[in-house]
Design a protein around this motif. Structure first.
Motif, mmCIF file in Angstrom:
data_model
loop_
_atom_site.group_PDB
_atom_site.id
_atom_site.type_symbol
_atom_site.label_atom_id
_atom_site.label_comp_id
_atom_site.label_asym_id
_atom_site.label_seq_id
_atom_site.Cartn_x
_atom_site.Cartn_y
_atom_site.Cartn_z
ATOM 1 N N ASP A 174 4.912 3.269 5.403
ATOM 2 C CA ASP A 174 3.880 2.240 5.410
ATOM 3 C C ASP A 174 4.520 0.970 5.968
ATOM 4 O O ASP A 174 5.743 0.833 5.994
ATOM 5 C CB ASP A 174 3.321 1.991 4.007
ATOM 6 N N TYR A 175 3.669 0.049 6.395
ATOM 7 C CA TYR A 175 4.146 -1.213 6.965
ATOM 8 C C TYR A 175 4.321 -2.293 5.904
ATOM 9 O O TYR A 175 5.078 -3.237 6.074
ATOM 10 C CB TYR A 175 3.141 -1.684 8.028
ATOM 11 N N HIS A 176 3.639 -2.135 4.779
ATOM 12 C CA HIS A 176 3.601 -3.187 3.755
ATOM 13 C C HIS A 176 4.921 -3.260 2.981
ATOM 14 O O HIS A 176 5.449 -2.223 2.548
ATOM 15 C CB HIS A 176 2.452 -2.917 2.787
ATOM 16 N N PRO A 177 5.459 -4.462 2.755
ATOM 17 C CA PRO A 177 6.764 -4.578 2.102
ATOM 18 C C PRO A 177 6.777 -4.236 0.618
ATOM 19 O O PRO A 177 7.849 -4.036 0.044
ATOM 20 C CB PRO A 177 7.131 -6.055 2.313
ATOM 21 N N GLU A 178 5.605 -4.159 -0.036
ATOM 22 C CA GLU A 178 5.571 -3.858 -1.464
ATOM 23 C C GLU A 178 5.390 -2.375 -1.774
ATOM 24 O O GLU A 178 5.513 -1.953 -2.920
ATOM 25 C CB GLU A 178 4.445 -4.644 -2.150
ATOM 26 N N VAL A 179 5.104 -1.578 -0.754
ATOM 27 C CA VAL A 179 4.793 -0.169 -0.992
ATOM 28 C C VAL A 179 5.971 0.567 -1.626
ATOM 29 O O VAL A 179 5.808 1.348 -2.572
ATOM 30 C CB VAL A 179 4.359 0.518 0.325
ATOM 31 N N GLU A 180 7.156 0.333 -1.124
ATOM 32 C CA GLU A 180 8.324 1.062 -1.630
ATOM 33 C C GLU A 180 8.526 0.816 -3.125
ATOM 34 O O GLU A 180 8.842 1.749 -3.884
ATOM 35 C CB GLU A 180 9.576 0.665 -0.857
ATOM 36 N N SER A 221 -3.297 -12.781 3.694
ATOM 37 C CA SER A 221 -3.560 -12.753 2.254
ATOM 38 C C SER A 221 -4.755 -11.856 1.937
ATOM 39 O O SER A 221 -4.808 -11.227 0.875
ATOM 40 C CB SER A 221 -3.800 -14.169 1.737
ATOM 41 N N ALA A 222 -5.718 -11.779 2.853
ATOM 42 C CA ALA A 222 -6.907 -10.945 2.628
ATOM 43 C C ALA A 222 -6.566 -9.453 2.671
ATOM 44 O O ALA A 222 -7.126 -8.655 1.915
ATOM 45 C CB ALA A 222 -7.981 -11.268 3.655
ATOM 46 N N SER A 223 -5.645 -9.083 3.568
ATOM 47 C CA SER A 223 -5.300 -7.665 3.699
ATOM 48 C C SER A 223 -4.127 -7.258 2.804
ATOM 49 O O SER A 223 -3.859 -6.065 2.636
ATOM 50 C CB SER A 223 -4.977 -7.335 5.161
ATOM 51 N N TRP A 224 -3.435 -8.219 2.231
ATOM 52 C CA TRP A 224 -2.250 -7.930 1.423
ATOM 53 C C TRP A 224 -2.521 -6.921 0.317
ATOM 54 O O TRP A 224 -1.736 -5.985 0.118
ATOM 55 C CB TRP A 224 -1.694 -9.237 0.833
ATOM 56 N N PRO A 225 -3.625 -7.028 -0.459
ATOM 57 C CA PRO A 225 -3.806 -6.112 -1.594
ATOM 58 C C PRO A 225 -4.261 -4.703 -1.231
ATOM 59 O O PRO A 225 -4.294 -3.831 -2.104
ATOM 60 C CB PRO A 225 -4.904 -6.796 -2.433
ATOM 61 N N GLU A 229 3.648 -12.196 5.275
ATOM 62 C CA GLU A 229 3.099 -13.091 6.297
ATOM 63 C C GLU A 229 3.891 -12.997 7.594
ATOM 64 O O GLU A 229 3.322 -12.992 8.688
ATOM 65 C CB GLU A 229 3.102 -14.530 5.781
ATOM 66 N N LYS A 230 5.209 -12.902 7.482
ATOM 67 C CA LYS A 230 6.051 -12.783 8.676
ATOM 68 C C LYS A 230 5.798 -11.465 9.416
ATOM 69 O O LYS A 230 6.045 -11.365 10.611
ATOM 70 C CB LYS A 230 7.519 -12.886 8.282
#
Length: 215
Positions: free
Chosen positions: A97-103, A42-46, A36-37
């Motif tokens: 990637d920009y998403h924090p869970e990708v790594e 939440s819609a784009s998170w997955p 979120e920060k």
């Protein structure tokens, strides 16, 4: 909330790539508000955590391409099917990637395929200049999701492409690649387009194109 995941295997001739992904694109877990920060809703998170047709097309195309002795960057890798494939084939691949869970998912999937961990940098296209350096080949799939992504991606590519460089993008047909191509032409790239063939690995027809920019 515990994320629900599933496992699948993607075949490239005699090469199998095993994937741990989100079970569907409704999963969500951002209890500490990290995404979120970063402006990830939440819609784009997955979106990062499932396999999309464009990503499959890219992986199959790259598998049959000449990537030997090239330093390769995957932009907006998401679940990273192409990066995992190249890593399994011992190519020099770096993922971003920009998403924090990708790594975390890349790490788990590298181990799942009994491979070395893929070098990964979490970065946005408008972040300050990273230490990634320059690459011979830059690849990505379904990156032109919004109008503002056109200039952002072109600037990011400019920052990380060598003077002689190939860019291979798979676009599913969101109506923005013509404008992006004009940005790339201004950077000295020549565009070649190709419709993917032999896509029996997909469940539905693919309306997009493979874009190759050469300089």
């Amino acid at each position: 909330m515990t994320l629900r995941v599933c496992y699948s295997t993607h075949e490239f001739d005699e090469v199998d790539i095993h994937l741990r992904t989100l079970r569907n694109n409704q999963e969500f877990d951002d209890k500490d508000g990290v995404a979120e920060k970063l402006g990830i809703s939440s819609a784009s998170w997955p979106i990062f955590g499932v396999v999309w047709p464009s990503g499959q097309v890219l992986a199959h195309h790259i598998f049959k391409s000449d990537f030997a002795d090239k330093r390769i960057l995957e932009v907006g890798c998401g679940i990273g099917l192409t990066s995992l494939l190249l890593n399994h084939l011992h190519a020099d691949i770096t993922a971003t990637d920009y998403h924090p869970e990708v790594e975390n998912f890349l790490l788990r999937n590298s181990r799942l395929n009994q491979d070395e961990v893929i070098p990964f940098v979490r970065t946005g296209w408008t972040d300050k200049k990273s230490e990634l350096g320059e690459f011979d080949l830059i690849v990505g799939s379904d990156l032109l999701y919004e109008d503002e992504h056109i200039d952002m991606l072109a600037a990011f590519v400019k920052q990380h492409c060598k003077p002689h460089c190939d860019i291979i993008l798979v676009d599913p047909g969101r109506g923005r690649h013509a404008r992006f191509s004009r940005r790339m032409e201004a950077l000295g790239f020549t565009l070649y387009t190709k419709k993917p063939t032999q896509i029996d690995y997909l469940d539905k027809p693919f309306k997009g194109v493979i874009l190759r920019y050469v300089r």
